[in-house]
Design a protein around this motif. Structure first.
Motif, PDB file in Angstrom:
ATOM      1  N   GLY A  60      66.083  71.365  43.106  1.00 48.58           N
ATOM      2  CA  GLY A  60      65.596  71.652  44.450  1.00 48.58           C
ATOM      3  C   GLY A  60      64.950  70.402  45.008  1.00 48.58           C
ATOM      4  N   PRO A  61      64.390  70.501  46.236  1.00 46.87           N
ATOM      5  CA  PRO A  61      63.817  69.317  46.888  1.00 46.87           C
ATOM      6  C   PRO A  61      62.581  68.771  46.167  1.00 46.87           C
ATOM      7  CG  PRO A  61      63.411  71.311  48.173  1.00 46.87           C
ATOM      8  CD  PRO A  61      64.337  71.704  47.073  1.00 46.87           C
ATOM      9  N   VAL A  62      62.760  67.683  45.429  1.00 40.43           N
ATOM     10  CA  VAL A  62      61.655  66.978  44.764  1.00 40.43           C
ATOM     11  C   VAL A  62      61.896  65.481  44.893  1.00 40.43           C
ATOM     12  CG1 VAL A  62      61.090  68.745  43.045  1.00 40.43           C
ATOM     13  CG2 VAL A  62      62.864  67.065  42.529  1.00 40.43           C
ATOM     14  N   HIS A  63      60.814  64.724  44.827  1.00 39.80           N
ATOM     15  CA  HIS A  63      60.926  63.270  44.884  1.00 39.80           C
ATOM     16  C   HIS A  63      60.737  62.708  43.488  1.00 39.80           C
ATOM     17  CE1 HIS A  63      61.073  63.226  49.244  1.00 39.80           C
ATOM     18  NE2 HIS A  63      60.108  64.127  49.226  1.00 39.80           N
ATOM     19  N   LEU A  64      61.751  62.809  42.664  1.00 39.78           N
ATOM     20  CA  LEU A  64      61.693  62.289  41.302  1.00 39.78           C
ATOM     21  C   LEU A  64      62.976  61.519  41.027  1.00 39.78           C
ATOM     22  CD1 LEU A  64      60.404  65.449  39.360  1.00 39.78           C
ATOM     23  CD2 LEU A  64      59.088  63.382  39.864  1.00 39.78           C
ATOM     24  N   ARG A  72      73.095  64.831  38.409  1.00 35.89           N
ATOM     25  CA  ARG A  72      72.161  65.599  39.239  1.00 35.89           C
ATOM     26  C   ARG A  72      72.865  66.191  40.451  1.00 35.89           C
ATOM     27  NH1 ARG A  72      66.565  63.108  41.652  1.00 35.89           N
ATOM     28  NH2 ARG A  72      65.996  64.793  43.092  1.00 35.89           N
ATOM     29  N   LEU A  73      72.620  67.479  40.694  1.00 38.29           N
ATOM     30  CA  LEU A  73      73.145  68.148  41.872  1.00 38.29           C
ATOM     31  C   LEU A  73      71.957  68.627  42.692  1.00 38.29           C
ATOM     32  CD1 LEU A  73      75.845  70.338  40.033  1.00 38.29           C
ATOM     33  CD2 LEU A  73      76.243  68.177  41.227  1.00 38.29           C
ATOM     34  N   ASN A  74      71.832  68.163  43.914  1.00 40.84           N
ATOM     35  CA  ASN A  74      70.711  68.558  44.768  1.00 40.84           C
ATOM     36  C   ASN A  74      71.040  69.807  45.573  1.00 40.84           C
ATOM     37  OD1 ASN A  74      68.926  66.449  44.093  1.00 40.84           O
ATOM     38  ND2 ASN A  74      70.034  65.046  45.457  1.00 40.84           N
ATOM     39  N   VAL A  75      70.077  70.732  45.607  1.00 38.58           N
ATOM     40  CA  VAL A  75      70.224  71.940  46.415  1.00 38.58           C
ATOM     41  C   VAL A  75      68.914  72.188  47.162  1.00 38.58           C
ATOM     42  CG1 VAL A  75      71.900  72.996  44.821  1.00 38.58           C
ATOM     43  CG2 VAL A  75      69.457  73.457  44.518  1.00 38.58           C
ATOM     44  N   GLN A  76      68.988  73.090  48.136  1.00 40.02           N
ATOM     45  CA  GLN A  76      67.783  73.480  48.877  1.00 40.02           C
ATOM     46  C   GLN A  76      67.371  74.913  48.540  1.00 40.02           C
ATOM     47  OE1 GLN A  76      65.939  71.819  51.526  1.00 40.02           O
ATOM     48  NE2 GLN A  76      66.920  69.934  50.815  1.00 40.02           N
ATOM     49  N   SER A  77      68.235  75.861  48.864  1.00 38.61           N
ATOM     50  CA  SER A  77      67.849  77.278  48.761  1.00 38.61           C
ATOM     51  C   SER A  77      68.226  77.873  47.413  1.00 38.61           C
ATOM     52  CB  SER A  77      68.550  78.062  49.873  1.00 38.61           C
ATOM     53  OG  SER A  77      69.954  78.056  49.629  1.00 38.61           O
TER      54      SER A  77
END
Ligand code: CTP
Ligand code: CA
Length: 228
Positions: A60-64, A72-77
């Protein structure tokens, strides 16, 4: 932890991890989310990769920073997270759910920013329950056949052992890990409570990096010897 380095205890394993919060949009400029730095999940991804696993991290939305060698697969909901996890799970041998998934999302997400109309009236929001990603994966045929080992997490404010024990059974997972709080959010250290069918034990206070390495060993010890 000597066992962690020689031989690599997750060699040949494919580990799928969820991490961070989810973000549920109310309109294009606002939404609801949970407290979660994602640090524990990212530390586990790094430790699993270093232990020889092929690691996919659904974040989910993180700054790492993405750990070296991790996909890595980025998602929101939550719905996006479920979609990504459902796509990746058939290839995985271990699933670790560390994400702080929003339990509810707004029933309607407005296409345009909701504006104040000057009357002082407030918008009425209604919510619907999000899918339970961990329970969904744990109920899958491969998890039921022990081809996919599922690990859940729990952050409780009180009665950790009782809640974690009940949650393990409710989610249908062999291992549930409790954060021994309070307020581990964003910190670099933690302590963990491991609950399985045999009972429970504590991984005492340490850095999230060290705890992740210990947890990886604990998971490896619980995997079937002939992994597919
Ligand atoms: N989880 C999930 N999908 C959800 C909710 C939770 O995958 N929609 C996972 C979390 O990643 C964690 C575990 O389930 O591994 C437990 O999450 P938690 O929020 O503690 O439990 P809930 O079942 O949501 O119950 P509650 O929040 O009411 O305690
Ligand atoms: Ca929850």
């Amino acid at each position: 932890v000597i066992a962690f380095f020689t031989p690599k205890c997750l060699a040949g394993q494919k580990v799928l991890i969820t991490a961070g919060p989810t973000f549920e949009a109310i309109d294009p400029v606002r939404g609801i989310t949970n407290h979660s730095s994602g640090k524990m999940g990212f530390a586990i991804a790094r430790a699993a990769q270093e232990a020889g696993a092929q690691v996919t991290l659904v974040a989910g939305p993180v700054h790492l920073h993405t750990p070296r060698g991790v996909q890595r697969l980025n998602v929101q909901s939550a719905q996006e997270m479920l979609h990504a996890v459902t796509q990746q799970a058939p290839a995985a041998s271990v699933f670790i759910a560390t994400a702080a998934v929003a339990d509810w999302r707004p029933a309607h997400s407005a296409q345009q920013k909701i504006k104040k109309d000057g009357s002082g009236e407030v918008p009425m929001l209604s919510f619907v329950e999000n899918p339970d990603i961990l329970a969904t994966v744990a109920q899958s045929e491969r998890a039921q056949a022990s081809d996919l080992f599922c690990v859940g997490f729990a952050a409780e404010s009180h009665d950790l052992l009782q809640h974690a024990t009940a949650k393990r059974v409710r989610k249908g997972v062999p291992l549930l890990v409790g954060n021994i709080g309070p307020a581990t959010f964003g910190r670099d250290d933690n302590a963990l409570l491991l609950v399985d069918a045999a009972g429970h034990r504590e991984l005492p206070h340490a850095s999230k990096r060290e705890l992740a390495q210990q947890l990886v060993v604990e998971i490896a010890q619980r995997l079937p010897l002939h992994s597919k």
